[in-house]
Design a protein around this motif. Structure first.
Motif, PDB file in Angstrom:
ATOM      1  N   ARG A  65      38.762  39.609  51.046  1.00  0.00           N
ATOM      2  CA  ARG A  65      39.907  40.508  51.218  1.00  0.00           C
ATOM      3  C   ARG A  65      40.022  40.958  52.667  1.00  0.00           C
ATOM      4  O   ARG A  65      41.115  40.943  53.253  1.00  0.00           O
ATOM      5  N   CYS A  66      38.904  41.349  53.240  1.00  0.00           N
ATOM      6  CA  CYS A  66      38.929  41.823  54.624  1.00  0.00           C
ATOM      7  C   CYS A  66      39.271  40.708  55.598  1.00  0.00           C
ATOM      8  O   CYS A  66      39.946  40.941  56.606  1.00  0.00           O
ATOM      9  N   ASP A  67      38.814  39.494  55.311  1.00  0.00           N
ATOM     10  CA  ASP A  67      39.147  38.360  56.171  1.00  0.00           C
ATOM     11  C   ASP A  67      40.648  38.094  56.175  1.00  0.00           C
ATOM     12  O   ASP A  67      41.181  37.500  57.116  1.00  0.00           O
ATOM     13  N   ALA A  68      41.312  38.522  55.109  1.00  0.00           N
ATOM     14  CA  ALA A  68      42.767  38.368  55.039  1.00  0.00           C
ATOM     15  C   ALA A  68      43.484  39.560  55.667  1.00  0.00           C
ATOM     16  O   ALA A  68      44.719  39.602  55.690  1.00  0.00           O
ATOM     17  N   GLY A  69      42.700  40.538  56.172  1.00  0.00           N
ATOM     18  CA  GLY A  69      43.291  41.713  56.806  1.00  0.00           C
ATOM     19  C   GLY A  69      43.933  42.675  55.829  1.00  0.00           C
ATOM     20  O   GLY A  69      44.825  43.445  56.190  1.00  0.00           O
ATOM     21  N   LEU A  70      43.470  42.654  54.584  1.00  0.00           N
ATOM     22  CA  LEU A  70      44.055  43.498  53.546  1.00  0.00           C
ATOM     23  C   LEU A  70      43.112  44.624  53.146  1.00  0.00           C
ATOM     24  O   LEU A  70      41.900  44.426  53.028  1.00  0.00           O
ATOM     25  N   TYR A  71      43.692  45.818  52.928  1.00  0.00           N
ATOM     26  CA  TYR A  71      42.945  46.933  52.361  1.00  0.00           C
ATOM     27  C   TYR A  71      43.100  46.875  50.845  1.00  0.00           C
ATOM     28  O   TYR A  71      44.025  46.237  50.324  1.00  0.00           O
ATOM     29  N   ARG A  72      42.201  47.544  50.138  1.00  0.00           N
ATOM     30  CA  ARG A  72      42.301  47.519  48.671  1.00  0.00           C
ATOM     31  C   ARG A  72      43.633  48.079  48.192  1.00  0.00           C
ATOM     32  O   ARG A  72      44.190  47.624  47.193  1.00  0.00           O
ATOM     33  N   LYS A  73      44.155  49.055  48.919  1.00  0.00           N
ATOM     34  CA  LYS A  73      45.431  49.653  48.522  1.00  0.00           C
ATOM     35  C   LYS A  73      46.589  48.657  48.615  1.00  0.00           C
ATOM     36  O   LYS A  73      47.669  48.887  48.065  1.00  0.00           O
ATOM     37  N   ASP A  74      46.355  47.546  49.309  1.00  0.00           N
ATOM     38  CA  ASP A  74      47.391  46.519  49.440  1.00  0.00           C
ATOM     39  C   ASP A  74      47.411  45.542  48.258  1.00  0.00           C
ATOM     40  O   ASP A  74      48.341  44.730  48.148  1.00  0.00           O
ATOM     41  N   THR A  75      46.395  45.612  47.399  1.00  0.00           N
ATOM     42  CA  THR A  75      46.263  44.587  46.361  1.00  0.00           C
ATOM     43  C   THR A  75      47.084  44.810  45.087  1.00  0.00           C
ATOM     44  O   THR A  75      47.425  43.825  44.424  1.00  0.00           O
ATOM     45  N   PRO A  76      47.416  46.058  44.682  1.00  0.00           N
ATOM     46  CA  PRO A  76      48.192  46.209  43.445  1.00  0.00           C
ATOM     47  C   PRO A  76      49.485  45.396  43.390  1.00  0.00           C
ATOM     48  O   PRO A  76      49.744  44.734  42.367  1.00  0.00           O
ATOM     49  N   PRO A  77      50.309  45.386  44.452  1.00  0.00           N
ATOM     50  CA  PRO A  77      51.527  44.575  44.375  1.00  0.00           C
ATOM     51  C   PRO A  77      51.227  43.073  44.231  1.00  0.00           C
ATOM     52  O   PRO A  77      52.034  42.331  43.657  1.00  0.00           O
ATOM     53  N   ILE A  78      50.078  42.651  44.734  1.00  0.00           N
ATOM     54  CA  ILE A  78      49.732  41.227  44.675  1.00  0.00           C
ATOM     55  C   ILE A  78      49.446  40.793  43.240  1.00  0.00           C
ATOM     56  O   ILE A  78      49.870  39.720  42.807  1.00  0.00           O
ATOM     57  N   LEU A  99      37.754  34.219  64.064  1.00  0.00           N
ATOM     58  CA  LEU A  99      37.098  35.347  63.411  1.00  0.00           C
ATOM     59  C   LEU A  99      35.596  35.109  63.266  1.00  0.00           C
ATOM     60  O   LEU A  99      34.784  35.995  63.570  1.00  0.00           O
ATOM     61  N   ASP A 100      35.211  33.912  62.819  1.00  0.00           N
ATOM     62  CA  ASP A 100      33.791  33.627  62.587  1.00  0.00           C
ATOM     63  C   ASP A 100      32.982  33.566  63.884  1.00  0.00           C
ATOM     64  O   ASP A 100      31.770  33.784  63.870  1.00  0.00           O
ATOM     65  N   ASP A 101      33.649  33.253  65.006  1.00  0.00           N
ATOM     66  CA  ASP A 101      32.948  33.209  66.287  1.00  0.00           C
ATOM     67  C   ASP A 101      32.747  34.615  66.846  1.00  0.00           C
ATOM     68  O   ASP A 101      31.684  34.942  67.386  1.00  0.00           O
ATOM     69  N   LEU A 102      33.781  35.449  66.735  1.00  0.00           N
ATOM     70  CA  LEU A 102      33.709  36.795  67.300  1.00  0.00           C
ATOM     71  C   LEU A 102      32.865  37.730  66.446  1.00  0.00           C
ATOM     72  O   LEU A 102      32.106  38.548  66.961  1.00  0.00           O
ATOM     73  N   PHE A 103      33.004  37.593  65.130  1.00  0.00           N
ATOM     74  CA  PHE A 103      32.251  38.443  64.201  1.00  0.00           C
ATOM     75  C   PHE A 103      31.552  37.563  63.169  1.00  0.00           C
ATOM     76  O   PHE A 103      31.991  37.468  62.020  1.00  0.00           O
ATOM     77  N   PRO A 104      30.481  36.874  63.560  1.00  0.00           N
ATOM     78  CA  PRO A 104      29.814  35.952  62.639  1.00  0.00           C
ATOM     79  C   PRO A 104      29.212  36.661  61.430  1.00  0.00           C
ATOM     80  O   PRO A 104      28.775  37.811  61.524  1.00  0.00           O
ATOM     81  N   ARG A 105      29.216  35.978  60.322  1.00  0.00           N
ATOM     82  CA  ARG A 105      28.671  36.520  59.073  1.00  0.00           C
ATOM     83  C   ARG A 105      27.495  35.661  58.647  1.00  0.00           C
ATOM     84  O   ARG A 105      27.517  34.447  58.795  1.00  0.00           O
ATOM     85  N   SER A 106      26.460  36.278  58.128  1.00  0.00           N
ATOM     86  CA  SER A 106      25.321  35.516  57.623  1.00  0.00           C
ATOM     87  C   SER A 106      25.540  35.247  56.141  1.00  0.00           C
ATOM     88  O   SER A 106      25.571  36.163  55.340  1.00  0.00           O
ATOM     89  N   GLY A 107      25.732  34.010  55.809  1.00  0.00           N
ATOM     90  CA  GLY A 107      25.941  33.652  54.420  1.00  0.00           C
ATOM     91  C   GLY A 107      27.406  33.629  54.034  1.00  0.00           C
ATOM     92  O   GLY A 107      28.263  34.137  54.755  1.00  0.00           O
ATOM     93  N   PRO A 108      27.706  33.017  52.883  1.00  0.00           N
ATOM     94  CA  PRO A 108      29.088  32.925  52.407  1.00  0.00           C
ATOM     95  C   PRO A 108      29.635  34.295  52.027  1.00  0.00           C
ATOM     96  O   PRO A 108      28.884  35.244  51.799  1.00  0.00           O
ATOM     97  N   PRO A 109      30.957  34.431  51.930  1.00  0.00           N
ATOM     98  CA  PRO A 109      31.574  35.726  51.654  1.00  0.00           C
ATOM     99  C   PRO A 109      31.542  36.138  50.190  1.00  0.00           C
ATOM    100  O   PRO A 109      31.522  35.294  49.297  1.00  0.00           O
ATOM    101  N   ASP A 110      31.552  37.460  49.968  1.00  0.00           N
ATOM    102  CA  ASP A 110      31.773  37.964  48.623  1.00  0.00           C
ATOM    103  C   ASP A 110      33.241  38.365  48.526  1.00  0.00           C
ATOM    104  O   ASP A 110      34.032  38.099  49.433  1.00  0.00           O
ATOM    105  N   LEU A 111      33.629  39.024  47.440  1.00  0.00           N
ATOM    106  CA  LEU A 111      35.034  39.370  47.242  1.00  0.00           C
ATOM    107  C   LEU A 111      35.562  40.311  48.323  1.00  0.00           C
ATOM    108  O   LEU A 111      36.683  40.158  48.804  1.00  0.00           O
ATOM    109  N   THR A 112      34.753  41.294  48.703  1.00  0.00           N
ATOM    110  CA  THR A 112      35.179  42.219  49.748  1.00  0.00           C
ATOM    111  C   THR A 112      35.406  41.487  51.058  1.00  0.00           C
ATOM    112  O   THR A 112      36.382  41.744  51.771  1.00  0.00           O
ATOM    113  N   ASP A 113      34.525  40.566  51.373  1.00  0.00           N
ATOM    114  CA  ASP A 113      34.664  39.792  52.607  1.00  0.00           C
ATOM    115  C   ASP A 113      35.966  38.990  52.616  1.00  0.00           C
ATOM    116  O   ASP A 113      36.671  38.944  53.626  1.00  0.00           O
TER     117      ASP A 113
END
Length: 284
Positions: free
Chosen positions: A68-81, A52-66
C-alpha cells in the motif's frame, strides 16, 4: 536524501512541493530529527529522480502495508477502492487479524500495481508476522512455503527467484525473447502479462518452450506435474539464496516421500558448497 538532492541540484523547497509537505518538514527529514511517512517515500523517490528500491531499500519481500505504501496510498484512501465505508478490511488484513475477502483482492491489487497472487503472498507475510512466525527471506513462513501450482504462480516464482535483488525483466523483454526463440511473433507484452496474472492458463506450447529457454528451466516445469515443479522450485530457492548472499545447505522442507530425490538434493548441496568456496563474501 540530502546527498541525493544536492547531487541532483534540486532545491529543498522543490522536494517539499513535490511531496506536499512543508519546507521545515523536509529539513527535519534530512537532519534525521523526524522521518517521513512510509506512504511519502514513493513521491520522494520520484521528486529526487531515483528508483524507490534504490533510495529506500527494503530487506525482504513486502507485506500488505508495504504494498500500500509503495503505491503512495494511506489506509484512508482504500475504502473507495474496495467499495466499503471504512478501511476496516484493509486494516484487519495488514495487522494479520483477518484476511481480505476475495472480492476485495482484484481491486486492491490493481490499485497497488501488483498481481492478485503477489497481493495474496504479501497478505500471508502480514499474517505470519502477526502470529510471530518466522518469515523466510522469500517472504513466507519457512515451514509452510509450497511449490507453485498454477501457471501464473510458476511464472511469478521464476521472476522473484531469478531476480531476488530486483531488476526483473519487464513483460515486453520476456515477450521479445520468446519471439526470438520461436523465430516469429508468437506472443506480446500483453500476452506475458496475461500469463503472470492468470488471465491465460493455456498458451501455445512454443510460448512455454520460449519461457523455459529464457528462464533456464525445462518446459516440464510449466506442465501440471507437482513433482517436477517441486524440483525446479528447490533449484530456484538455492539460486535465490546464492544471488542474495544467503546461500546455505538446502533441504526439502515438508515435501515428504514424493519430494526432492536424494541425488538431486545432493547435487544442489554440492553446488552450494562450490559457490561458497568461490565467493564466500560476495553475492556473485
Amino acid at each position: 536524501m540530502r546527498s541525493v538532492r544536492r547531487a541532483a541540484e534540486i532545491l529543498q523547497a522543490d522536494v517539499a512541493a513535490g511531496v506536499g509537505a512543508a519546507d521545515s518538514t523536509v529539513a527535519g527529514w534530512e537532519l534525521g530529527s523526524s522521518v517521513p511517512d512510509q506512504e511519502k517515500l514513493p513521491a520522494l523517490a520520484r521528486v529526487l529522480g531515483q528508483r524507490l528500491d534504490d533510495l529506500f531499500p527494503r530487506s525482504g519481500p513486502p507485506d500488505l502495508t508495504d504494498l500500500r505504501c509503495d503505491a503512495g496510498l494511506y489506509r484512508k484512501d482504500t475504502p473507495p477502492i474496495i467499495g466499503t465505508k471504512s478501511d476496516g478490511p484493509v486494516a484487519g488484513a495488514e495487522s494479520g487479524v483477518r484476511p481480505l475477502k476475495d472480492k476485495y483482492v482484484p481491486a486492491l491489487a490493481h490499485a497497488y500495481g501488483v498481481t492478485a497472487d503477489e497481493l495474496k503472498r504479501a497478505q500471508e507475510r502480514s499474517i505470519a508476522k502477526a502470529r510471530g512466525e518466522e518469515v523466510s527471506a522469500e517472504g513466507t513462513d519457512a515451514t509452510t512455503e509450497k511449490p507453485p501450482r498454477t501457471l501464473a504462480e510458476k511464472v511469478t516464482l521464476l521472476l522473484e527467484r531469478s531476480y531476488p535483488t530486483g531488476d526483473a525483466p519487464g513483460d515486453a523483454k520476456i515477450a521479445a525473447a520468446v519471439n526470438r526463440y520461436a523465430g516469429s511473433r508468437v506472443t506480446t507484452a500483453e500476452g506475458i502479462e496475461a500469463l503472470r496474472t492468470g488471465a491465460d492458463e493455456a498458451p501455445a506450447p512454443i510460448v512455454l518452450e520460449g519461457l523455459g529457454e529464457f528462464f533456464g528451466v525445462a518446459r516440464l516445469y510449466f506442465e501440471p506435474d507437482e513433482e517436477v515443479a517441486r524440483q525446479v522450485y528447490e533449484g530456484l530457492r538455492l539460486m535465490s539464496a546464492s544471488k542474495s548472499g544467503k546461500i546455505g545447505r538446502v533441504r526439502a522442507r515438508g515435501l515428504g516421500a514424493a519430494g526432492l530425490p536424494a541425488d538431486v538434493l545432493s547435487i544442489l548441496n554440492d553446488l552450494a558448497d562450490e559457490v561458497e568456496k568461490v565467493a564466500p563474501d560476495t553475492n556473485e
